[in-house]
Design a protein around this motif. Structure first.
Motif, short mmCIF file in Angstrom:
data_model
loop_
_atom_site.label_atom_id
_atom_site.label_comp_id
_atom_site.label_asym_id
_atom_site.label_seq_id
_atom_site.Cartn_x
_atom_site.Cartn_y
_atom_site.Cartn_z
N ASN A 162 33.68 45.12 35.60
CA ASN A 162 33.82 43.75 35.10
C ASN A 162 33.98 42.79 36.28
OD1 ASN A 162 34.49 41.61 33.19
ND2 ASN A 162 36.60 41.88 33.90
N ARG A 163 35.05 42.94 37.09
CA ARG A 163 35.30 42.07 38.24
C ARG A 163 35.78 42.89 39.43
NH1 ARG A 163 33.68 37.19 38.66
NH2 ARG A 163 35.56 36.12 39.33
N PHE A 164 35.45 42.44 40.64
CA PHE A 164 36.07 42.95 41.86
C PHE A 164 37.13 41.95 42.28
CE2 PHE A 164 31.75 44.53 41.76
CZ PHE A 164 31.95 45.88 41.93
N ILE A 165 38.25 42.46 42.74
CA ILE A 165 39.32 41.57 43.20
C ILE A 165 39.62 41.91 44.65
CG2 ILE A 165 41.70 40.78 42.80
CD1 ILE A 165 41.25 42.02 39.86
N CYS A 166 39.33 40.96 45.53
CA CYS A 166 39.46 41.16 46.97
C CYS A 166 40.84 40.67 47.41
CB CYS A 166 38.35 40.38 47.68
SG CYS A 166 38.44 40.45 49.47
N ALA A 167 41.68 41.58 47.88
CA ALA A 167 43.06 41.23 48.23
C ALA A 167 43.22 41.19 49.74
CB ALA A 167 44.03 42.26 47.62
N SER A 168 43.79 40.09 50.24
CA SER A 168 44.02 39.93 51.68
C SER A 168 45.50 39.72 51.96
CB SER A 168 43.26 38.71 52.22
OG SER A 168 41.88 38.85 51.99
N ASN A 169 45.91 39.91 53.23
CA ASN A 169 47.25 39.50 53.65
C ASN A 169 47.15 38.09 54.23
OD1 ASN A 169 46.37 39.78 56.33
ND2 ASN A 169 47.22 41.84 56.55
N ARG A 195 30.82 37.96 40.84
CA ARG A 195 31.31 39.34 40.86
C ARG A 195 32.73 39.47 41.40
NH1 ARG A 195 30.45 40.78 37.77
NH2 ARG A 195 30.65 43.00 38.07
N PHE A 196 33.11 38.53 42.32
CA PHE A 196 34.36 38.72 43.06
C PHE A 196 35.40 37.65 42.75
CE2 PHE A 196 31.43 41.22 45.44
CZ PHE A 196 32.18 42.22 46.03
N ASP A 197 36.61 38.13 42.43
CA ASP A 197 37.77 37.26 42.44
C ASP A 197 38.54 37.59 43.73
OD1 ASP A 197 40.32 35.90 41.55
OD2 ASP A 197 39.10 35.71 39.72
N CYS A 198 39.56 36.79 44.06
CA CYS A 198 40.25 37.03 45.33
C CYS A 198 41.65 36.45 45.30
CB CYS A 198 39.46 36.41 46.47
SG CYS A 198 39.31 34.62 46.31
N GLY A 199 42.43 36.82 46.32
CA GLY A 199 43.77 36.28 46.47
C GLY A 199 44.40 36.89 47.70
N PHE A 200 45.56 36.36 48.09
CA PHE A 200 46.25 36.95 49.24
C PHE A 200 47.74 36.98 48.99
CE2 PHE A 200 48.46 33.60 51.61
CZ PHE A 200 47.96 32.46 51.01
N ALA A 201 48.41 37.88 49.73
CA ALA A 201 49.87 37.98 49.66
C ALA A 201 50.39 38.09 51.09
CB ALA A 201 50.28 39.21 48.86
N ASP A 202 51.37 37.25 51.43
CA ASP A 202 51.96 37.36 52.77
C ASP A 202 53.00 38.49 52.78
OD1 ASP A 202 54.29 36.37 51.65
OD2 ASP A 202 54.01 34.33 52.41
N ASP A 203 53.64 38.69 53.95
CA ASP A 203 54.58 39.81 54.09
C ASP A 203 55.71 39.76 53.08
OD1 ASP A 203 53.05 40.77 56.13
OD2 ASP A 203 54.52 40.42 57.73
N ALA A 204 56.24 38.55 52.85
CA ALA A 204 57.37 38.42 51.93
C ALA A 204 56.93 38.78 50.51
CB ALA A 204 57.93 37.00 51.97
N ARG A 213 46.86 34.76 35.89
CA ARG A 213 46.01 33.55 35.91
C ARG A 213 44.91 33.61 34.88
NH1 ARG A 213 41.82 33.57 39.57
NH2 ARG A 213 42.99 34.90 40.99
N THR A 214 44.33 34.82 34.68
CA THR A 214 43.13 34.92 33.83
C THR A 214 43.43 35.49 32.44
OG1 THR A 214 42.68 37.15 34.62
CG2 THR A 214 41.65 35.34 35.84
N GLY A 215 44.53 36.22 32.33
CA GLY A 215 44.80 36.92 31.08
C GLY A 215 43.90 38.12 30.85
#
Ligand SMILES: *Cc1c(COP(=O)(O)O)cnc(C)c1O
Length: 494
Positions: free
Chosen positions: A286-293, A369-378, A412-414
């Motif tokens: 369905n979707r790819f989710i690209c996660a970054s720091n 095709r791609f969703d995305c987001g990032f998370a910092d160390d905290a 965010r998307t449900g």
């Protein structure tokens, strides 16, 4: 099946030639000219098999000049029980919709083992198939994970030698011990006085030093790289996404043909690209989710269509994602736009200005095709703590980045589609960050930290890490960058 190049669609080489060359002479990357297709019947057949058989089946569809017998024997050796335990790539249920694909049960406790346990077989066979008679010498500059995974893969493989350079003082104590205790007749390891860039620059200079390469050839040695842009590292990774899907069907979590989301903690874009390739070959996604720091160059790119590496570089608790040039993204651009001229333009602007902006139609194709987001160390630390408290599951900081980004996506998307979240490293590989996240006692040496993680989680530390305590160091000392050539010659020629 033939392979073409992201910067020149006139290129057409065999799989073994692509693997042997690693990178195209024009700097472009190899991709299949056309893709195999697995039907739902194929996937059902795969679901009845064990991991090595699944891997051989997927790889076989891509590697036209390798026989099924060859790939079966490589896969059963590379993904043996002795190396990966009883289930090589288990899927663990985290919540109603989240499923963790654990990719860290290999010898070095990170997902790179899936590629680097297989690559030596592919590379030596590719050499044979193309009449290369020299021994292959793999050179690696590493800031940690890749060096050890490559050493474990190539140690004592007939027809190969491997030499790893790491920055003196630039790795974690455990990572250093993983390398300096490496066994094998054909391995060399040394610290280099300098940082990672010094080691990397030194290796690059050796690859392009014609005189030195000629000297090695005379001694029956040919340099090669185990770099993550080699197609031989990507194709083994396509297999575990099919495997995860099969497991979810087998356990009744998804019905055959039902799409899943795939969320991957991303650095060089290799692992998530392998998932996209699996989709092209018939995996229902369905979707790819690209996660970054915090090094969130990909989050910005997917959101805006502008790739800009001119930004601060952060050292994070997920060091294997601390990357500002995601090399394998070039392959996605080619896949989505289909024009080597267009990709060549973007890459030339990346090397000249450190940035490029893709066309609106390419941006839309990627966003489709791609969703995305990032998370910092905290945020990652908070996720480690929250997930452990909520479900008893202990994630490493890389995996925590992905879980955090997935949770935000779902909120965010449900979107409640069953989601495979790739777990790329064992929590035991980063005991200090994990203990800090849990607000646990962080005093003591590395092995006390390992024991504490074990006690808190109830998990057993991987033998490859716990066993380092009593393993003797073989490779002691460091060399100046100027001595890298003589270090190789002395070790491999005598
Ligand atoms: C290499 C690595 C990554 C990043 O993978 P890419 O294929 O470069 O995107 C993520 N997590 C861990 C633990 C790694 O070693």
């Amino acid at each position: 099946m033939k392979y073409t190049c992201t910067r020149d669609s006139g290129v057409s080489v065999s799989a073994s030639q692509a693997i042997l060359a690693g990178i195209s002479p024009d700097g472009g990357l190899f991709l299949p000219e056309s893709y195999p297709r697995f039907s739902s019947d194929d996937i059902s057949a795969m679901a009845k098999q064990g991991y090595p058989e699944r891997a051989a089946m997927v790889m076989g569809a891509f590697l036209g000049d390798f026989s099924a017998e060859e790939l079966d024997s490589y896969a059963s050796a590379a993904y043996s029980r002795a190396k990966f335990g009883t289930v090589a790539a288990p899927v663990v249920k985290l919540s109603d919709s989240a499923h963790i694909l654990e990719l860290f049960h290999g010898p070095t406790s990170a997902f790179k083992d899936f590629a680097l346990q297989m690559l030596p077989y592919l590379l030596t066979a590719s050499a044979r198939k193309n009449g290369v008679n020299e021994d292959i010498v793999i050179l690696v500059a590493t800031s940690g994970d890749t060096g050890k995974a490559a050493l474990e893969g190539f140690a004592d493989v007939e027809g190969t030698k491997i030499c790893v350079f790491y920055p003196n003082g630039g790795t974690s104590p455990i990572q250093k011990l993983q390398m300096t205790t490496q066994k094998g007749k054909n391995v060399l390891v040394t610290a280099v006085d300098g940082n990672f860039d010094d080691a990397q620059t030194g290796v690059k200079a050796i690859f392009t030093d014609a005189e030195y390469n000629a000297e090695l050839l005379k001694a029956g040695l040919r340099l090669s790289s185990a770099n993550s842009i080699n197609w031989g590292r990507l194709v083994p990774q396509v297999a575990y996404y099919f495997s995860a899907y099969c497991d979810l069907v087998n356990s009744g979590e998804v019905s055959a043909g039902q799409p899943v989301n795939i969320c991957v903690p991303t650095g060089n874009f290799g692992n998530i690209l392998a998932a996209r390739i699996a989709e092209i070959c018939g995996l229902p996604v369905n979707r790819f989710i690209c996660a970054s720091n915090s090094n969130n160059v990909l989050t910005d790119f997917i959101s805006t269509g502008v790739y800009d590496r001119n930004r601060p570089f952060y050292l994070t608790t997920s060091p294997s994602m601390d990357i500002l040039i995601s090399s394998n993204l070039e392959r996605l651009l080619y896949i989505e736009c289909g024009s080597s001229a267009e990709v060549k333009g973007y890459m030339s602007s990346l090397s000249k200005e450190g940035k490029y902006q893709v066309s609106d139609s390419l941006k839309q194709a990627i966003q489709a095709r791609f969703d995305c987001g990032f998370a910092d160390d905290a945020m990652a630390a908070d996720t480690i703590k929250r997930v452990f408290a909520g479900s008893g599951y202990l994630a490493d900081p890389h995996t925590a980045v992905a879980i955090n980004v997935y949770d935000a996506y779902r909120a965010r998307t449900g979107d409640a589609t069953p989601t495979v979240i790739a777990s790329t490293a064992s929590p035991f590989k980063f005991p200090l960050s994990v203990l800090k996240a849990l607000d646990a006692d962080c005093s003591g040496g590395e092995f006390e930290l390992l024991d504490r993680v074990a006690k808190i989680s109830g998990l057993t530390p991987p033998q490859g890490l716990a066993g380092l305590k009593d393993a003797g160091e073989r490779f002691i000392g460091s060399i100046p960058p100027a001595n890298m050539r003589s270090f190789i010659s002395k070790g491999f020629i005598g």
